[in-house]
Design an enzyme around this catalytic site. Structure first.
Site, mmCIF file in Angstrom:
data_model
loop_
_atom_site.group_PDB
_atom_site.id
_atom_site.type_symbol
_atom_site.label_atom_id
_atom_site.label_comp_id
_atom_site.label_asym_id
_atom_site.label_seq_id
_atom_site.Cartn_x
_atom_site.Cartn_y
_atom_site.Cartn_z
ATOM 1 N N ASP A 36 0.866 -1.185 0.000
ATOM 2 C CA ASP A 36 0.000 0.000 0.000
ATOM 3 C C ASP A 36 0.903 1.236 0.000
ATOM 4 O OD1 ASP A 36 -3.187 0.605 1.171
ATOM 5 O OD2 ASP A 36 -1.717 2.236 1.072
ATOM 6 N N ILE A 37 0.601 2.162 -0.884
ATOM 7 C CA ILE A 37 1.443 3.346 -1.060
ATOM 8 C C ILE A 37 1.352 4.303 0.142
ATOM 9 C CG2 ILE A 37 -0.210 4.849 -2.287
ATOM 10 C CD1 ILE A 37 3.285 4.170 -3.578
ATOM 11 N N GLU A 73 -12.176 3.680 -0.956
ATOM 12 C CA GLU A 73 -11.316 4.611 -1.700
ATOM 13 C C GLU A 73 -11.086 4.119 -3.135
ATOM 14 O OE1 GLU A 73 -7.662 5.756 0.370
ATOM 15 O OE2 GLU A 73 -6.714 6.000 -1.598
ATOM 16 N N HIS A 124 -10.170 -5.551 -3.005
ATOM 17 C CA HIS A 124 -8.823 -5.798 -2.480
ATOM 18 C C HIS A 124 -8.894 -6.093 -0.999
ATOM 19 C CE1 HIS A 124 -9.647 -1.467 -2.209
ATOM 20 N NE2 HIS A 124 -8.929 -1.483 -1.089
ATOM 21 N N HIS A 131 -6.634 -5.779 2.535
ATOM 22 C CA HIS A 131 -5.465 -5.192 3.194
ATOM 23 C C HIS A 131 -4.867 -6.232 4.140
ATOM 24 C CE1 HIS A 131 -6.445 -0.793 2.429
ATOM 25 N NE2 HIS A 131 -7.638 -1.333 2.222
HETATM 26 P P1 AMP Z 1 -9.795 1.305 0.513
HETATM 27 O O1 AMP Z 1 -10.398 1.402 -0.872
HETATM 28 O O2 AMP Z 1 -10.424 2.220 1.507
HETATM 29 O O3 AMP Z 1 -9.727 -0.125 0.996
HETATM 30 O O4 AMP Z 1 -8.293 1.834 0.421
HETATM 31 C C1 AMP Z 1 -7.536 1.770 -0.752
HETATM 32 C C2 AMP Z 1 -6.070 1.696 -0.402
HETATM 33 O O5 AMP Z 1 -5.349 1.723 -1.615
HETATM 34 C C3 AMP Z 1 -5.553 2.856 0.478
HETATM 35 O O6 AMP Z 1 -4.973 2.323 1.649
HETATM 36 C C4 AMP Z 1 -4.523 3.544 -0.420
HETATM 37 O O7 AMP Z 1 -3.396 4.002 0.290
HETATM 38 C C5 AMP Z 1 -4.158 2.441 -1.406
HETATM 39 N N1 AMP Z 1 -3.682 2.927 -2.697
HETATM 40 C C6 AMP Z 1 -4.263 3.874 -3.481
HETATM 41 N N2 AMP Z 1 -3.535 4.042 -4.608
HETATM 42 C C7 AMP Z 1 -2.497 3.178 -4.523
HETATM 43 C C8 AMP Z 1 -1.392 2.893 -5.378
HETATM 44 N N3 AMP Z 1 -1.207 3.520 -6.540
HETATM 45 N N4 AMP Z 1 -0.492 1.949 -4.970
HETATM 46 C C9 AMP Z 1 -0.662 1.305 -3.793
HETATM 47 N N5 AMP Z 1 -1.685 1.539 -2.948
HETATM 48 C C10 AMP Z 1 -2.586 2.464 -3.312
#
Ligand code: AMP
Length: 132
Positions: free
Chosen positions: A29-30, A88, A93, A95
């Site tokens: 995760d970025i 988001e 996905h 975590h």
């Molecule tokens: P959520 O959709 O709330 O489960 O969170 C999406 C996750 O994706 C967040 O923790 C972001 O930090 C992560 N994220 C968003 N863009 C990227 C990316 N380009 N590379 C890696 N992680 C990402």
């Protein structure tokens, strides 16, 4: 429009990749909430995790289990926690959150700063431990 994760899968944008199969990918995760915070993503772009067909849902969990094993071996947390949110990024996905202390909160708002070089180091260490 493709999700940001589909862009990563296609190689259009970079990621700290730790594992990949024909159907799944895992990368750091970025904006991590702990060192080694990893996302496990089915390549098929479906928004809501509980809309995945049963077989793909099971495969995603099995893939996550293998990646979590690699996280455990590489980083030696107490254990690795699992969070599914998805508000988001509209591409299903999971975590994987390494838990290093019993007082550590597992909340997606608790971001930590991890340098680019440390992200590279961590992703390489996890990738080395992946057994698919
Ligand atoms: P959520 O959709 O709330 O489960 O969170 C999406 C996750 O994706 C967040 O923790 C972001 O930090 C992560 N994220 C968003 N863009 C990227 C990316 N380009 N590379 C890696 N992680 C990402």
């Amino acid at each position: 429009m493709s999700s940001i994760f589909t862009k990563i899968i296609k190689g259009d944008i970079p990621s700290y990749k730790v594992a990949e199969s024909e159907s799944h990918i895992a990368f750091l995760d970025i904006n991590p909430i702990a060192e080694g915070h990893t996302l496990v993503v089915p390549k098929k772009e479906i928004d809501y995790v509980f809309d995945l067909p049963d077989d793909l849902f099971s495969e995603t969990m099995s893939f996550a289990k293998k990646v979590a094993g690699a996280v455990d071996r590489a980083l030696k947390p107490i254990r690795t926690g699992v969070v599914v949110d998805g508000r988001e990024v509209p591409h299903a996905h999971i975590h994987l959150i390494p838990i290093y202390k019993n007082t550590q909160e597992v909340a997606l708002r608790n971001k930590v700063k991890v340098s680019k070089s440390r992200m590279e180091e961590i992703s390489a260490a996890i990738a080395k431990e992946v057994i698919l």
